[in-house]
Design a protein around this motif. Structure first.
Motif, PDB file in Angstrom:
ATOM      1  N   VAL A 104      37.325  41.646  41.269  1.00 16.17           N
ATOM      2  CA  VAL A 104      38.570  41.143  40.377  1.00 16.17           C
ATOM      3  C   VAL A 104      38.491  41.378  39.068  1.00 16.17           C
ATOM      4  CG1 VAL A 104      39.957  39.254  40.152  1.00 16.17           C
ATOM      5  CG2 VAL A 104      38.810  39.364  42.243  1.00 16.17           C
ATOM      6  N   ASN A 106      46.347  35.784  45.313  1.00 15.78           N
ATOM      7  CA  ASN A 106      46.195  37.435  45.201  1.00 15.78           C
ATOM      8  C   ASN A 106      44.965  37.927  46.129  1.00 15.78           C
ATOM      9  OD1 ASN A 106      45.358  40.102  44.589  1.00 15.78           O
ATOM     10  ND2 ASN A 106      46.524  39.882  42.810  1.00 15.78           N
ATOM     11  N   HIS A 112      43.110  34.605  42.615  1.00  8.85           N
ATOM     12  CA  HIS A 112      42.542  35.833  43.021  1.00  8.85           C
ATOM     13  C   HIS A 112      41.391  35.118  44.087  1.00  8.85           C
ATOM     14  CE1 HIS A 112      44.478  38.713  40.288  1.00  8.85           C
ATOM     15  NE2 HIS A 112      44.591  37.532  39.596  1.00  8.85           N
TER      16      HIS A 112
END
Length: 690
Positions: A131, A11, A124
């Motif tokens: 985040v 991500n 992430h």
């Protein structure tokens, strides 16, 4: 925005577009390795590349720090600061879902490539504070392995570590745990001469980081104060040894190390270190004083319910077929048990063999004075384990150490004789435990119990061979045991020097069998070239040199030279090897004698003047010496003199010079100590210059 590598999702929604920290080209090298090679080849590559970053990021031993956590397949894990994925794989094998957060895209790519078959991992990429707001609040475990110390860089502000922990607490499930692995700023290894891990400087943590910076490690008390400030209730501490990076053993407050256990201290893979004292001996004293929790090199702090596990030891520095984990557990009734788990599929057969070995050894030693610890086979989540009773007592090796420390030689040999009698029972039976070392026998009064017998073979082995190996291993574990009278032991066993050599070769073959030709961590440490410096030896040599390179002045006022009419000038050396001093003397002095050292040496005379006028070194009527004058590149003006004697001297007849009532002799020379034999060879090669 997302990217997919194999079954892993990256991500990138919060990725700032560039990596703000990087180890340089070695990260490209690691990325290339994980793309081209499988994990089973990493050990070979680590040995070939001889690189600390490659070892640090790819060694399977890094996973030990989370392997013992009781994470279930139904649980979710958040890994903050996942880096190159050193522990991500272990978490993915245990948990149902793993969420990683890391600021570096390059490191996240390495993580994704090496674990591309893990369909339960999402990474992430971005700053944790960016985040974090999008993360859920139901993680069963939140892991910060080597991350909490960077809290100031992650969070900033006046209370970054407290704020960091409070943020993490928001994402924890009601019965979840936060796991923090971090160096202890007062770890014994730092006192002994290891550099601070993050700054690479000596004593910076001990000195409370006087140079500043964003990295901080803590004592246990400081960590607990941080936890208290965040309203943390239940917490427990565990002690990874030698440290959390390449942990082989983890202790707890319910099971602390005993005397003699902490001998694996010289693991300076990443940089050179000093060795100011023997850490094993220091740890022995610390353990006896109940101070291990203060000086443990690392901590694992678990916020939440304590773990059932009290102790774990990893034997994964072996071939795949023999990699196991040994645990000490306590059940709800408070009873302890010891379990051995396979760490690989290949090692399951090794574990299944242990209960079989118990039955055979029990039969061999039936009716003897050696008990064999009870073992049975169990299964957990489809994985077999061997469970042993927890036996009280002290290791035989510890009792032997007490005899040696107390200079009770006969006491040691009495214990050794009893060992021979007990383990030698049934010698002709076709079954034997090859690992009958002293540490594997617990003594409780008159009860001697063999507690570990994983290396049991279906063949007879001579008692003297087992005893030789026990002594051999015992001595290797601690230099202090070298004082043992080995000749007396060999005589007692009837072993010749040739047989002893054969037994040592047999031990080397056995170790190759156990490791599968895999390099041990000690061998890898040697390959990486981390030097160990012993300043105490330097000081000894310096003091010896300082004493031998003392300049002494003698005055002869007509009665000859004597010790009573001599002295040692102070502050002679302007810098190393460079002596500069003046000699003040009155008009009654006829001769001056300069002894540049008390050892064989070479002296380069830079200046020798009296009252500002050069002293003619080349004139034997003025200057005599028991050395040999060497021809120098600048002629006789600044000659060198080699002294093949431990009483070198240079005598000046000052009454043949322009002497005054008060005189000053100025001396500048370079003095270098050399071995007497070398000085003799140099002097013998000198042709007469004058």
């Amino acid at each position: 925005m997302t990217e997919t590598i194999g079954k892993i999702t990256l991500n990138l929604d919060k990725y700032p577009g560039e990596d703000y920290y990087c180890d340089g080209s070695v990260e490209d090298e690691i990325l290339d390795i994980v793309k081209k090679y499988s994990t089973v080849e990493y050990d070979r590559i680590i040995a070939e590349r001889k690189s600390w970053p490659i070892l640090y990021h790819l060694s399977a031993l890094r996973e030990n720090i989370v392997d013992f956590l009781p994470i279930q397949k139904t649980e979710k894990v958040l890994e903050v600061g996942s880096g190159c994925g050193a522990i991500t794989g272990a978490l993915a094998r245990k948990a149902g879902e793993v969420t990683c957060v890391d600021l570096s895209k390059k490191r996240s790519l390495i993580n994704a490539c090496r674990h591309s078959e893990c369909e339960n991992v999402t990474i992430h990429v971005g700053n944790f504070t960016d985040v974090e707001p999008e993360l859920p609040a139901d993680y069963d475990y939140i892991c910060l392995i080597g991350v909490f110390e960077y809290g100031q860089a992650y969070i900033g502000g006046k209370t970054p570590y407290e704020d960091f922990l409070k943020i993490l607490q928001k994402h924890l499930a009601p019965d979840g745990r936060i796991v923090i692995a971090i160096e202890n700023k007062y770890g014994l290894k730092y006192f002994a001469g290891c550099k601070e891990d993050h700054l690479g400087s000596w004593f910076s943590g001990i000195e409370n980081y006087p140079e500043g910076g964003v990295v901080r490690t803590f004592s246990r008390k400081k960590l607990e104060r941080i936890f208290d400030a965040c309203g943390v209730g239940e917490r427990s501490f565990y002690y990874p040894y030698p440290d959390y990076k390449f942990m082989t053993t983890v202790y707890s407050d319910a099971y602390l190390p005993g005397r003699g256990e902490l001998s694996n201290n010289l693991r300076n893979f990443d940089r050179d270190r000093m060795l100011l004292f023997d850490e094993k001996s220091a740890f022995d004293g610390i353990v006896e004083e109940g101070l291990f929790s203060v000086f443990s090199n690392s901590y694992m702090a678990v916020i939440g319910a304590p773990l059932d596990l009290k102790y774990a030891r990893y034997s994964n520095d072996r071939a795949e077929s023999f990699r196991i984990r040994t645990e000490i557990l306590r059940d709800k009734e408070g009873c302890k048990a010891v379990r051995k788990y396979p760490l690989t599929k290949e090692a399951e057969a090794h574990v299944r063999h242990m209960p079989e070995a118990y039955e055979k050894l029990k039969e061999r030693y039936a009716g003897s004075s050696l008990d064999v610890n009870v073992c049975h086979l169990g299964e957990e989540n489809g994985i077999p384990y061997a469970e042993f009773e927890f036996v009280p007592g002290r290791p035989l090796s510890e009792l032997m150490d007490e005899c040696l420390d107390g200079q009770d030689v006969e006491g040691f040999h009495n214990l050794f004789a009893e060992y021979l009698e007990r383990v030698g029972y049934g010698e002709d039976v076709p079954v034997a435990d090859f690992d009958l070392i002293f540490a594997n026998i617990l003594v409780d009064g008159d009860h001697w119990t063999l507690i570990d017998y994983e290396w049991t073979f279906d063949r007879p082995i001579e008692t003297r061979a087992l005893a030789f190996r026990a002594v051999y291993c015992y001595v290797l574990e601690d230099e202090r045991r070298n004082a043992l009278e080995l000749d007396r032991i060999l005589d007692r066993l009837g072993i010749t020097e040739n047989e002893a050599r054969q037994y040592r070769e047999q031990e080397m073959e056995f170790q190759k069998y156990v490791t599968g030709q895999k390099l041990s961590m000690g061998e890898i440490c040697n390959l990486l070239g981390g030097e160990i410096y012993k300043p105490t030896e330097w000081i000894g040599r310096f003091r010896q040199t300082e004493g031998e390179l003392r300049v002494q002045i003698y005055e002869d006022k007509g009665q000859g030279f004597s010790e009573e009419n001599s002295y040692f000038p102070e502050n002679v050396y302007a810098e190393e090897k460079q002596a500069e001093f003046t000699v003040n003397f009155d008009g009654n002095v006829h001769y001056l004698r300069l002894d540049p050292a008390m050892c064989a040496c070479v002296c380069k005379i830079r200046e020798l003047t009296m009252n500002g006028q050069p002293v003619p070194v080349q004139d034997k009527k003025i200057v005599t010496t028991n050395g040999k004058i060497l021809k120098s590149a600048d002629g006789a003006e600044h000659p060198s003199v080699v002294f093949p004697t431990e009483d070198p001297n240079l005598t000046i007849r000052v009454d043949a010079l322009d002497r005054k009532a008060e005189n000053i002799l100025t001396v500048k020379m370079e003095i270098v100590q050399i071995p007497l034999a070398v000085a003799s060879d140099m002097a013998g090669a000198v042709k007469k210059f004058f």
